[in-house]
Scaffold this motif. Sequence first.
Motif, PDB file in Angstrom:
ATOM      1  N   GLY A  61     -20.130   0.805 -19.733  1.00 20.85           N
ATOM      2  CA  GLY A  61     -19.163   0.596 -20.810  1.00 20.85           C
ATOM      3  C   GLY A  61     -17.809   1.242 -20.617  1.00 20.85           C
ATOM      4  N   VAL A  62     -17.538   1.789 -19.425  1.00 23.48           N
ATOM      5  CA  VAL A  62     -16.265   2.462 -19.158  1.00 23.48           C
ATOM      6  C   VAL A  62     -15.538   1.711 -18.042  1.00 23.48           C
ATOM      7  CG1 VAL A  62     -15.181   4.612 -18.358  1.00 23.48           C
ATOM      8  CG2 VAL A  62     -17.234   4.705 -19.799  1.00 23.48           C
ATOM      9  N   ALA A  63     -14.302   1.311 -18.281  1.00 22.82           N
ATOM     10  CA  ALA A  63     -13.509   0.669 -17.230  1.00 22.82           C
ATOM     11  C   ALA A  63     -13.204   1.706 -16.147  1.00 22.82           C
ATOM     12  CB  ALA A  63     -12.209   0.113 -17.799  1.00 22.82           C
ATOM     13  N   ALA A  64     -13.210   1.287 -14.899  1.00 21.11           N
ATOM     14  CA  ALA A  64     -12.868   2.163 -13.776  1.00 21.11           C
ATOM     15  C   ALA A  64     -11.637   1.579 -13.095  1.00 21.11           C
ATOM     16  CB  ALA A  64     -14.027   2.262 -12.797  1.00 21.11           C
ATOM     17  N   VAL A  65     -10.589   2.398 -12.956  1.00 19.79           N
ATOM     18  CA  VAL A  65      -9.308   1.954 -12.443  1.00 19.79           C
ATOM     19  C   VAL A  65      -9.037   2.672 -11.120  1.00 19.79           C
ATOM     20  CG1 VAL A  65      -6.851   1.842 -12.960  1.00 19.79           C
ATOM     21  CG2 VAL A  65      -8.513   1.586 -14.801  1.00 19.79           C
ATOM     22  N   LEU A  66      -8.815   1.892 -10.050  1.00 18.58           N
ATOM     23  CA  LEU A  66      -8.618   2.427  -8.708  1.00 18.58           C
ATOM     24  C   LEU A  66      -7.297   1.904  -8.143  1.00 18.58           C
ATOM     25  CD1 LEU A  66      -9.647   3.895  -6.138  1.00 18.58           C
ATOM     26  CD2 LEU A  66     -10.874   1.781  -5.572  1.00 18.58           C
ATOM     27  N   PRO A  67      -6.252   2.747  -8.118  1.00 16.12           N
ATOM     28  CA  PRO A  67      -4.954   2.291  -7.594  1.00 16.12           C
ATOM     29  C   PRO A  67      -4.829   2.470  -6.085  1.00 16.12           C
ATOM     30  CG  PRO A  67      -4.726   4.499  -8.504  1.00 16.12           C
ATOM     31  CD  PRO A  67      -6.170   4.086  -8.718  1.00 16.12           C
ATOM     32  N   ASP A  68      -4.007   1.622  -5.477  1.00 16.13           N
ATOM     33  CA  ASP A  68      -3.507   1.855  -4.123  1.00 16.13           C
ATOM     34  C   ASP A  68      -2.144   2.510  -4.315  1.00 16.13           C
ATOM     35  OD1 ASP A  68      -5.604   0.689  -2.754  1.00 16.13           O
ATOM     36  OD2 ASP A  68      -4.571  -1.205  -2.387  1.00 16.13           O
ATOM     37  N   PHE A  69      -1.929   3.661  -3.716  1.00 14.81           N
ATOM     38  CA  PHE A  69      -0.651   4.348  -3.877  1.00 14.81           C
ATOM     39  C   PHE A  69       0.491   3.580  -3.210  1.00 14.81           C
ATOM     40  CE2 PHE A  69      -3.581   8.077  -4.104  1.00 14.81           C
ATOM     41  CZ  PHE A  69      -3.305   8.396  -5.421  1.00 14.81           C
ATOM     42  N   TYR A  70       1.704   3.840  -3.672  1.00 16.56           N
ATOM     43  CA  TYR A  70       2.908   3.249  -3.101  1.00 16.56           C
ATOM     44  C   TYR A  70       2.916   3.458  -1.588  1.00 16.56           C
ATOM     45  CZ  TYR A  70       7.878   2.505  -2.166  1.00 16.56           C
ATOM     46  OH  TYR A  70       9.062   2.061  -1.657  1.00 16.56           O
ATOM     47  N   GLY A  71       3.203   2.383  -0.854  1.00 15.07           N
ATOM     48  CA  GLY A  71       3.269   2.467   0.600  1.00 15.07           C
ATOM     49  C   GLY A  71       1.921   2.446   1.295  1.00 15.07           C
ATOM     50  N   THR A  72       0.848   2.230   0.532  1.00 15.95           N
ATOM     51  CA  THR A  72      -0.490   2.175   1.120  1.00 15.95           C
ATOM     52  C   THR A  72      -1.212   0.944   0.601  1.00 15.95           C
ATOM     53  OG1 THR A  72      -1.674   3.405  -0.613  1.00 15.95           O
ATOM     54  CG2 THR A  72      -0.602   4.704   1.120  1.00 15.95           C
ATOM     55  N   GLY A  73      -2.267   0.553   1.294  1.00 17.84           N
ATOM     56  CA  GLY A  73      -3.094  -0.561   0.825  1.00 17.84           C
ATOM     57  C   GLY A  73      -2.271  -1.795   0.532  1.00 17.84           C
ATOM     58  N   ASP A  74      -2.520  -2.410  -0.617  1.00 22.74           N
ATOM     59  CA  ASP A  74      -1.828  -3.632  -1.000  1.00 22.74           C
ATOM     60  C   ASP A  74      -0.599  -3.384  -1.864  1.00 22.74           C
ATOM     61  OD1 ASP A  74      -3.497  -5.535   0.295  1.00 22.74           O
ATOM     62  OD2 ASP A  74      -5.032  -5.157  -1.212  1.00 22.74           O
ATOM     63  N   SER A  75      -0.298  -2.141  -2.170  1.00 15.37           N
ATOM     64  CA  SER A  75       0.884  -1.834  -2.985  1.00 15.37           C
ATOM     65  C   SER A  75       2.162  -2.035  -2.186  1.00 15.37           C
ATOM     66  CB  SER A  75       0.819  -0.391  -3.504  1.00 15.37           C
ATOM     67  OG  SER A  75      -0.212  -0.269  -4.456  1.00 15.37           O
ATOM     68  N   ASP A  76       3.266  -2.242  -2.905  1.00 18.23           N
ATOM     69  CA  ASP A  76       4.572  -2.390  -2.271  1.00 18.23           C
ATOM     70  C   ASP A  76       4.999  -1.086  -1.612  1.00 18.23           C
ATOM     71  OD1 ASP A  76       4.775  -5.006  -3.139  1.00 18.23           O
ATOM     72  OD2 ASP A  76       6.194  -4.572  -4.761  1.00 18.23           O
ATOM     73  N   GLY A  77       6.042  -1.182  -0.797  1.00 13.77           N
ATOM     74  CA  GLY A  77       6.658  -0.009  -0.206  1.00 13.77           C
ATOM     75  C   GLY A  77       6.203   0.260   1.211  1.00 13.77           C
ATOM     76  N   GLU A  78       7.026   1.002   1.896  1.00 12.47           N
ATOM     77  CA  GLU A  78       6.716   1.427   3.260  1.00 12.47           C
ATOM     78  C   GLU A  78       6.132   2.824   3.218  1.00 12.47           C
ATOM     79  OE1 GLU A  78       6.925  -0.395   5.988  1.00 12.47           O
ATOM     80  OE2 GLU A  78       7.591  -2.073   4.726  1.00 12.47           O
ATOM     81  N   PHE A  79       5.153   3.056   4.051  1.00 11.11           N
ATOM     82  CA  PHE A  79       4.524   4.370   4.086  1.00 11.11           C
ATOM     83  C   PHE A  79       5.554   5.478   4.334  1.00 11.11           C
ATOM     84  CE2 PHE A  79       2.625   7.833   6.533  1.00 11.11           C
ATOM     85  CZ  PHE A  79       1.816   8.352   5.544  1.00 11.11           C
ATOM     86  N   SER A  80       6.556   5.193   5.166  1.00  9.07           N
ATOM     87  CA  SER A  80       7.566   6.208   5.496  1.00  9.07           C
ATOM     88  C   SER A  80       8.381   6.639   4.268  1.00  9.07           C
ATOM     89  CB  SER A  80       8.501   5.695   6.590  1.00  9.07           C
ATOM     90  OG  SER A  80       9.176   4.526   6.145  1.00  9.07           O
ATOM     91  N   ALA A  81       8.390   5.817   3.227  1.00 15.26           N
ATOM     92  CA  ALA A  81       9.124   6.157   2.002  1.00 15.26           C
ATOM     93  C   ALA A  81       8.231   6.815   0.947  1.00 15.26           C
ATOM     94  CB  ALA A  81       9.773   4.903   1.418  1.00 15.26           C
ATOM     95  N   ALA A  82       6.944   6.902   1.217  1.00 15.00           N
ATOM     96  CA  ALA A  82       5.999   7.460   0.246  1.00 15.00           C
ATOM     97  C   ALA A  82       5.983   8.981   0.320  1.00 15.00           C
ATOM     98  CB  ALA A  82       4.603   6.913   0.516  1.00 15.00           C
ATOM     99  N   THR A  83       5.807   9.609  -0.829  1.00 16.46           N
ATOM    100  CA  THR A  83       5.695  11.066  -0.908  1.00 16.46           C
ATOM    101  C   THR A  83       4.586  11.423  -1.900  1.00 16.46           C
ATOM    102  OG1 THR A  83       7.237  11.273  -2.767  1.00 16.46           O
ATOM    103  CG2 THR A  83       8.191  11.337  -0.528  1.00 16.46           C
ATOM    104  N   PRO A  84       4.045  12.621  -1.802  1.00 16.29           N
ATOM    105  CA  PRO A  84       3.056  13.040  -2.801  1.00 16.29           C
ATOM    106  C   PRO A  84       3.628  12.998  -4.228  1.00 16.29           C
ATOM    107  CG  PRO A  84       2.898  14.459  -0.897  1.00 16.29           C
ATOM    108  CD  PRO A  84       4.125  13.583  -0.689  1.00 16.29           C
ATOM    109  N   ALA A  85       4.896  13.347  -4.395  1.00 18.90           N
ATOM    110  CA  ALA A  85       5.504  13.286  -5.736  1.00 18.90           C
ATOM    111  C   ALA A  85       5.511  11.846  -6.243  1.00 18.90           C
ATOM    112  CB  ALA A  85       6.921  13.854  -5.696  1.00 18.90           C
ATOM    113  N   ARG A  86       5.798  10.909  -5.368  1.00 16.93           N
ATOM    114  CA  ARG A  86       5.786   9.495  -5.753  1.00 16.93           C
ATOM    115  C   ARG A  86       4.381   9.084  -6.159  1.00 16.93           C
ATOM    116  NH1 ARG A  86       8.553   4.425  -5.512  1.00 16.93           N
ATOM    117  NH2 ARG A  86       7.013   3.095  -6.491  1.00 16.93           N
ATOM    118  N   TRP A  87       3.380   9.537  -5.429  1.00 14.19           N
ATOM    119  CA  TRP A  87       2.009   9.164  -5.745  1.00 14.19           C
ATOM    120  C   TRP A  87       1.554   9.769  -7.076  1.00 14.19           C
ATOM    121  CZ3 TRP A  87       0.129  10.280  -0.113  1.00 14.19           C
ATOM    122  CH2 TRP A  87       0.548   9.229   0.718  1.00 14.19           C
TER     123      TRP A  87
END
Length: 158
Positions: A61-87
């Motif tokens: 009965g609980v929804a489970a939400v699993l994101p791909d962080f910016y610049g990883t997986g299917d999310s937009d962005g380049e990995f080189s532009a990703a930062t922990p603060a962005r995530w």
Amino acid sequence: MIRTRLNGEFFGAPGERLFVLEHAPARGTETFALLVPPFGDEMNKSRRMLSLVGAGLAERGVAAVLPDFYGTGDSDGEFSAATPARWIDDLCGVIRLQHERERRLVAVLGVRLGCALATVEQDRVFGALRGRHMHVWKEPDGYTILVTTTATKSINPA
């Protein structure tokens, strides 16, 4: 057993979109758990486990939400532009989206880097869970997992 559905969606502005995979009860729910993945190859190795956890939560009965962080997986962005603060901002955005859907955060599962991201700015990211139970396990091999839960909603094992 509760019927469940699996949904993948993008949210955010073009070029900034995040991909989010959601396991949810087919009838809908007012609660969600945030699954915060590890990074890189560890994410690839953990994807099946996190999917099974998500399906199990949805069956309870609980929804489970699993994101791909910016610049990883299917999310937009380049990995080189990703930062922990962005995530961390990504996590806040995912939580805001769920709140807009009138869902309340009841649990967080962070694995490895996901655990670190979830705890670095936990007041900002998980203010909704302030004062709740937080458990961090560190296995002998260094594998770290964070689980937080609210006392107001229990997730019963099968």
